[in-house]
Enzyme design. Structure first.
Site, short mmCIF file in Angstrom:
data_model
loop_
_atom_site.label_atom_id
_atom_site.label_comp_id
_atom_site.label_asym_id
_atom_site.label_seq_id
_atom_site.Cartn_x
_atom_site.Cartn_y
_atom_site.Cartn_z
N CYS A 64 0.87 -1.18 0.00
CA CYS A 64 0.00 0.00 0.00
C CYS A 64 0.90 1.23 0.00
O CYS A 64 2.12 1.10 -0.07
CB CYS A 64 -0.97 -0.01 1.17
N SER A 65 0.31 2.37 0.08
CA SER A 65 1.11 3.60 -0.02
C SER A 65 2.29 3.61 0.94
O SER A 65 3.41 3.91 0.56
CB SER A 65 0.23 4.83 0.22
#
Length: 103
Positions: free
Chosen positions: A8-9
């Site tokens: 994810c980010s």
């Protein structure tokens, strides 16, 4: 042992999902190495994985990551939105397994 990478980010929002996926795998008697990284480490870590699930906020990177994953013969998929939002370890684990069917 199944090896599943979540990205994810920053690697933070998937950490709870990783825990839930590990718990589910253990509950059905399967050994799995499941870990999360931020998007900056996804390409580097994917070579160690059997499947890669990415957070919905990274869906715009799916094709780029899949090109990288192709050289390792692994699949990249966006984590099911409901599984992600509800931290549904069973659903996310089964999604990852479905990516490994052809391996």
């Amino acid at each position: 042992m199944k090896k599943i990478l979540l990205a994810c980010s920053s690697g933070m929002s998937t950490s709870l999902l990783v825990t839930k996926m590990k718990e589910y795998a253990q509950s059905i008697g399967e050994e799995a190495e499941i870990w999360a990284v931020g998007q900056d480490k996804a390409k580097e870590d994917m070579r160690k994985a059997d499947a890669v699930l990415i957070g919905p906020q990274m869906s715009f990177l799916k094709s780029e990551l899949q090109k990288e994953a192709d050289q390792y013969n692994i699949q990249v998929e966006v984590i099911d939105m409901m599984a992600y939002g509800m931290a549904d370890g069973k659903k996310a684990y089964e999604q990852a397994l479905s990516l490994m069917v052809n391996q």
